[in-house]
Design a protein around this motif. Structure first.
Motif, PDB file in Angstrom:
ATOM      1  N   LEU A  83      23.785  46.863  84.657  1.00 31.66           N
ATOM      2  CA  LEU A  83      23.792  45.571  83.975  1.00 31.66           C
ATOM      3  C   LEU A  83      24.249  44.481  84.936  1.00 31.66           C
ATOM      4  O   LEU A  83      25.226  44.647  85.664  1.00 31.66           O
ATOM      5  CB  LEU A  83      24.741  45.590  82.779  1.00 31.66           C
ATOM      6  N   TYR A 116      23.869  39.721  79.643  1.00 25.83           N
ATOM      7  CA  TYR A 116      23.512  40.619  80.721  1.00 25.83           C
ATOM      8  C   TYR A 116      22.019  40.918  80.652  1.00 25.83           C
ATOM      9  O   TYR A 116      21.423  40.880  79.591  1.00 25.83           O
ATOM     10  CB  TYR A 116      24.242  41.962  80.587  1.00 25.83           C
ATOM     11  N   TYR A 128      29.018  36.874  76.588  1.00 25.87           N
ATOM     12  CA  TYR A 128      28.343  37.199  77.848  1.00 25.87           C
ATOM     13  C   TYR A 128      26.867  37.492  77.597  1.00 25.87           C
ATOM     14  O   TYR A 128      26.516  38.007  76.534  1.00 25.87           O
ATOM     15  CB  TYR A 128      28.955  38.471  78.477  1.00 25.87           C
ATOM     16  N   PHE A 135      28.975  45.101  72.510  1.00 24.99           N
ATOM     17  CA  PHE A 135      27.604  44.756  72.859  1.00 24.99           C
ATOM     18  C   PHE A 135      26.699  44.696  71.637  1.00 24.99           C
ATOM     19  O   PHE A 135      26.885  45.428  70.663  1.00 24.99           O
ATOM     20  CB  PHE A 135      27.048  45.788  73.845  1.00 24.99           C
ATOM     21  N   GLY A 136      25.710  43.830  71.736  1.00 24.34           N
ATOM     22  CA  GLY A 136      24.668  43.789  70.739  1.00 24.34           C
ATOM     23  C   GLY A 136      23.607  44.839  71.025  1.00 24.34           C
ATOM     24  O   GLY A 136      23.671  45.535  72.036  1.00 24.34           O
ATOM     25  N   PRO A 137      22.608  44.964  70.148  1.00 24.82           N
ATOM     26  CA  PRO A 137      21.597  46.019  70.281  1.00 24.82           C
ATOM     27  C   PRO A 137      20.548  45.741  71.344  1.00 24.82           C
ATOM     28  O   PRO A 137      19.775  46.633  71.682  1.00 24.82           O
ATOM     29  CB  PRO A 137      20.962  46.066  68.891  1.00 24.82           C
ATOM     30  N   PHE A 162      21.156  42.036  76.979  1.00 24.28           N
ATOM     31  CA  PHE A 162      22.269  42.361  76.098  1.00 24.28           C
ATOM     32  C   PHE A 162      23.246  41.202  76.038  1.00 24.28           C
ATOM     33  O   PHE A 162      23.620  40.633  77.063  1.00 24.28           O
ATOM     34  CB  PHE A 162      23.021  43.606  76.578  1.00 24.28           C
ATOM     35  N   GLU A 168      38.161  44.739  75.689  1.00 23.01           N
ATOM     36  CA  GLU A 168      36.963  45.523  75.416  1.00 23.01           C
ATOM     37  C   GLU A 168      35.820  44.602  75.045  1.00 23.01           C
ATOM     38  O   GLU A 168      35.967  43.719  74.204  1.00 23.01           O
ATOM     39  CB  GLU A 168      37.207  46.504  74.275  1.00 23.01           C
ATOM     40  N   GLN A 169      34.675  44.816  75.682  1.00 17.50           N
ATOM     41  CA  GLN A 169      33.483  44.054  75.336  1.00 17.50           C
ATOM     42  C   GLN A 169      32.679  44.828  74.303  1.00 17.50           C
ATOM     43  O   GLN A 169      32.506  46.039  74.406  1.00 17.50           O
ATOM     44  CB  GLN A 169      32.628  43.790  76.581  1.00 17.50           C
TER      45      GLN A 169
END
Lengths: 110, 114
Positions: A43, A35, A33, A101-103, A90, A98-99
């Protein structure tokens, strides 16, 4: 595992320039994904992918493009940057419920 | 379209105070509910989730949330906050379509003063 990684961390673009935000995950997740996060707006989903070769638009896709040639990578392309695309971006991935996320990438368009 | 409302945009508490953050969603069918937390300078992390079963769910770091179906709510609680809980908290909803496409609330920024 590195999880979800994003590059670059920060970028300043001039109006009309183009760039690609990179996203890679090493968890063998099918779903990925993109966002954008704007202050006070939460988001918003830009694009998503359910697997290699399959992408679809989210809530705010205008001005963006994506591709998914491999399971690991899900780059986001801005073709003609506009000030309205100033945001924090993101990337996330998930296998089930559960997703992860990157930084994030903080992008400013001037 | 589904939507998520978080009515408290900014909350300021002293350490040891109790916390309750509101979350309401608009969808009449089966939903999966999540709370994510974003600490300063960090990415989002899952705090807790509800799919089915006991409507009172416990998450990490002493947080819990209660799903009240009749009120379309999923409020987040913590009996005693710490300075390290300073963060932004996001409620999210996934309509149970077999694919996780989250709708996020606008977030609540919590500041805990020592």
């Amino acid at each position: 595992n590195a999880g979800v990684t994003q590059t670059p961390k920060f970028r300043i673009l001039k109006i009309g320039q183009s760039m690609t935000l990179q996203c890679t995950q090493d968890m063998n997740h099918n779903y990925m994904y993109w966002y954008r996060q704007d202050p006070g707006m939460g988001l918003k989903l830009i694009y998503y992918s359910v697997g290699a070769g399959i992408t679809d638009k989210g809530e705010v896709p205008n001005g963006y493009n994506v591709s998914r040639s491999t399971t690991e990578d899900f780059p986001l392309r801005l073709e003609l940057a506009a000030p309205s695309q100033t945001s924090v971006y993101f990337c996330a991935s998930s296998l089930g419920d559960e997703q992860f996320f990157g930084p994030g990438t903080r992008l400013t368009v001037l | 379209a589904q939507s998520v409302s978080q009515h408290n945009h900014h909350v300021i508490l002293s350490e040891a105070a109790s916390l309750e953050l509101g979350c309401n969603y608009s969808y009449g069918g089966t939903v999966n509910l999540f709370w994510y937390v974003q600490y300063p300078g960090q990415h989002l992390q899952l705090l807790l989730k509800y799919f089915s079963g006991d409507p009172l769910v416990k998450g990490i770091k002493g947080f819990e949330a209660e799903f009240i179906k009749s009120k379309f709510s999923f409020n987040l609680r913590k009996p005693s906050v710490q300075w390290s809980d300073t963060a932004e908290y996001f409620c999210a909803v996934n309509v149970n379509t077999g694919f996780q496409k989250l709708v996020f609330g606008t977030g609540t920024r919590l500041l805990v003063s020592p």
